[in-house]
Motif scaffolding. Structure first.
Motif, mmCIF file in Angstrom:
data_model
loop_
_atom_site.group_PDB
_atom_site.id
_atom_site.type_symbol
_atom_site.label_atom_id
_atom_site.label_comp_id
_atom_site.label_asym_id
_atom_site.label_seq_id
_atom_site.Cartn_x
_atom_site.Cartn_y
_atom_site.Cartn_z
ATOM 1 N N ARG A 1 15.196 28.094 41.804
ATOM 2 C CA ARG A 1 15.348 29.494 41.392
ATOM 3 C C ARG A 1 14.301 29.765 40.319
ATOM 4 N NH1 ARG A 1 21.675 29.584 40.236
ATOM 5 N NH2 ARG A 1 21.168 31.620 39.383
ATOM 6 N N PHE A 2 13.055 29.640 40.740
ATOM 7 C CA PHE A 2 11.925 29.660 39.815
ATOM 8 C C PHE A 2 11.729 31.005 39.123
ATOM 9 C CE2 PHE A 2 10.839 26.505 43.160
ATOM 10 C CZ PHE A 2 11.028 25.378 42.388
ATOM 11 N N GLU A 3 11.979 32.090 39.841
ATOM 12 C CA GLU A 3 11.801 33.411 39.229
ATOM 13 C C GLU A 3 12.796 33.623 38.092
ATOM 14 O OE1 GLU A 3 12.126 32.920 42.516
ATOM 15 O OE2 GLU A 3 10.130 33.427 43.285
ATOM 16 N N GLU A 4 14.030 33.184 38.290
ATOM 17 C CA GLU A 4 15.026 33.307 37.231
ATOM 18 C C GLU A 4 14.655 32.426 36.035
ATOM 19 O OE1 GLU A 4 19.304 33.447 38.418
ATOM 20 O OE2 GLU A 4 18.423 33.124 40.410
ATOM 21 N N ALA A 5 14.194 31.212 36.317
ATOM 22 C CA ALA A 5 13.763 30.312 35.240
ATOM 23 C C ALA A 5 12.618 30.944 34.458
ATOM 24 C CB ALA A 5 13.342 28.962 35.817
ATOM 25 N N ALA A 6 11.688 31.574 35.158
ATOM 26 C CA ALA A 6 10.562 32.236 34.489
ATOM 27 C C ALA A 6 11.056 33.380 33.605
ATOM 28 C CB ALA A 6 9.556 32.743 35.515
ATOM 29 N N GLY A 7 12.088 34.074 34.029
ATOM 30 C CA GLY A 7 12.657 35.143 33.212
ATOM 31 C C GLY A 7 13.203 34.611 31.895
ATOM 32 N N TYR A 8 13.894 33.483 31.955
ATOM 33 C CA TYR A 8 14.386 32.854 30.727
ATOM 34 C C TYR A 8 13.225 32.435 29.838
ATOM 35 C CZ TYR A 8 19.323 32.653 31.955
ATOM 36 O OH TYR A 8 20.619 32.987 32.235
ATOM 37 N N ARG A 9 12.201 31.844 30.445
ATOM 38 C CA ARG A 9 11.015 31.427 29.687
ATOM 39 C C ARG A 9 10.375 32.615 28.985
ATOM 40 N NH1 ARG A 9 6.610 30.677 33.575
ATOM 41 N NH2 ARG A 9 6.627 32.917 33.287
ATOM 42 N N ASP A 10 10.232 33.718 29.714
ATOM 43 C CA ASP A 10 9.576 34.895 29.158
ATOM 44 C C ASP A 10 10.392 35.513 28.028
ATOM 45 O OD1 ASP A 10 7.647 34.406 31.061
ATOM 46 O OD2 ASP A 10 8.248 36.058 32.378
ATOM 47 N N ARG A 11 11.705 35.597 28.210
ATOM 48 C CA ARG A 11 12.553 36.170 27.152
ATOM 49 C C ARG A 11 12.552 35.287 25.909
ATOM 50 N NH1 ARG A 11 15.386 37.536 31.761
ATOM 51 N NH2 ARG A 11 16.825 35.779 31.604
ATOM 52 N N ALA A 12 12.554 33.968 26.100
ATOM 53 C CA ALA A 12 12.495 33.063 24.954
ATOM 54 C C ALA A 12 11.172 33.221 24.218
ATOM 55 C CB ALA A 12 12.687 31.612 25.406
ATOM 56 N N ALA A 13 10.089 33.383 24.964
ATOM 57 C CA ALA A 13 8.777 33.562 24.332
ATOM 58 C C ALA A 13 8.746 34.841 23.506
ATOM 59 C CB ALA A 13 7.677 33.579 25.389
ATOM 60 N N VAL A 14 9.319 35.913 24.024
ATOM 61 C CA VAL A 14 9.371 37.179 23.277
ATOM 62 C C VAL A 14 10.212 37.005 22.016
ATOM 63 C CG1 VAL A 14 10.239 39.558 23.322
ATOM 64 C CG2 VAL A 14 8.932 38.665 25.258
ATOM 65 N N PHE A 15 11.354 36.346 22.142
ATOM 66 C CA PHE A 15 12.212 36.110 20.981
ATOM 67 C C PHE A 15 11.455 35.354 19.897
ATOM 68 C CE2 PHE A 15 14.921 33.108 18.706
ATOM 69 C CZ PHE A 15 15.778 33.983 18.066
ATOM 70 N N LEU A 16 10.784 34.268 20.284
ATOM 71 C CA LEU A 16 10.065 33.459 19.296
ATOM 72 C C LEU A 16 8.897 34.220 18.684
ATOM 73 C CD1 LEU A 16 10.149 30.037 21.139
ATOM 74 C CD2 LEU A 16 11.455 30.708 19.104
ATOM 75 N N ARG A 17 8.218 35.017 19.478
ATOM 76 C CA ARG A 17 7.103 35.819 18.960
ATOM 77 C C ARG A 17 7.617 36.848 17.956
ATOM 78 N NH1 ARG A 17 4.692 36.606 23.464
ATOM 79 N NH2 ARG A 17 5.812 38.471 24.069
#
Length: 70
Positions: free
Chosen positions: A47-63
Motif C-alpha cells: 500500500r505504497f501510496e498510503e505509506a507515501a502519504g504518511y511520509r509526506d505528512r510527517a515531513a510537513v510536521f517536522l518542517r
C-alpha cells in the motif's frame, strides 16, 4: 472530542494536550517512530501510496516544527 466541543472536560483532555505539546516542543521521536512503523506495515502490504502519504505528512510536521522553533 475536545473541551471546546463539550465532549470532554479540560481536566480529562489535559494529558492529550500535554502529549501534543511534547511532540511539538520537546521530542518528536515518538511520533516519527510511530509513522515509520505504520509506513513499514503499509509497504509490506504493498500500500505504497498510503505509506507515501504518511511520509509526506510527517515531513510537513517536522518542517513546520523547525520553522516554529527558529
Amino acid at each position: 472530542p475536545a473541551p471546546c466541543e463539550g465532549g470532554v472536560t479540560p481536566e480529562d483532555y489535559a494529558p492529550v494536550a500535554s502529549a501534543a505539546r511534547s511532540l511539538l516542543v520537546d521530542d518528536p521521536r515518538p511520533l516519527v517512530d510511530a509513522v515509520r512503523r505504520r509506513m513499514a506495515s503499509l509497504s509490506a502490504q504493498e500500500r505504497f501510496e498510503e505509506a507515501a502519504g504518511y511520509r509526506d505528512r510527517a515531513a510537513v510536521f517536522l518542517r513546520r516544527r523547525r520553522e516554529c522553533s527558529a
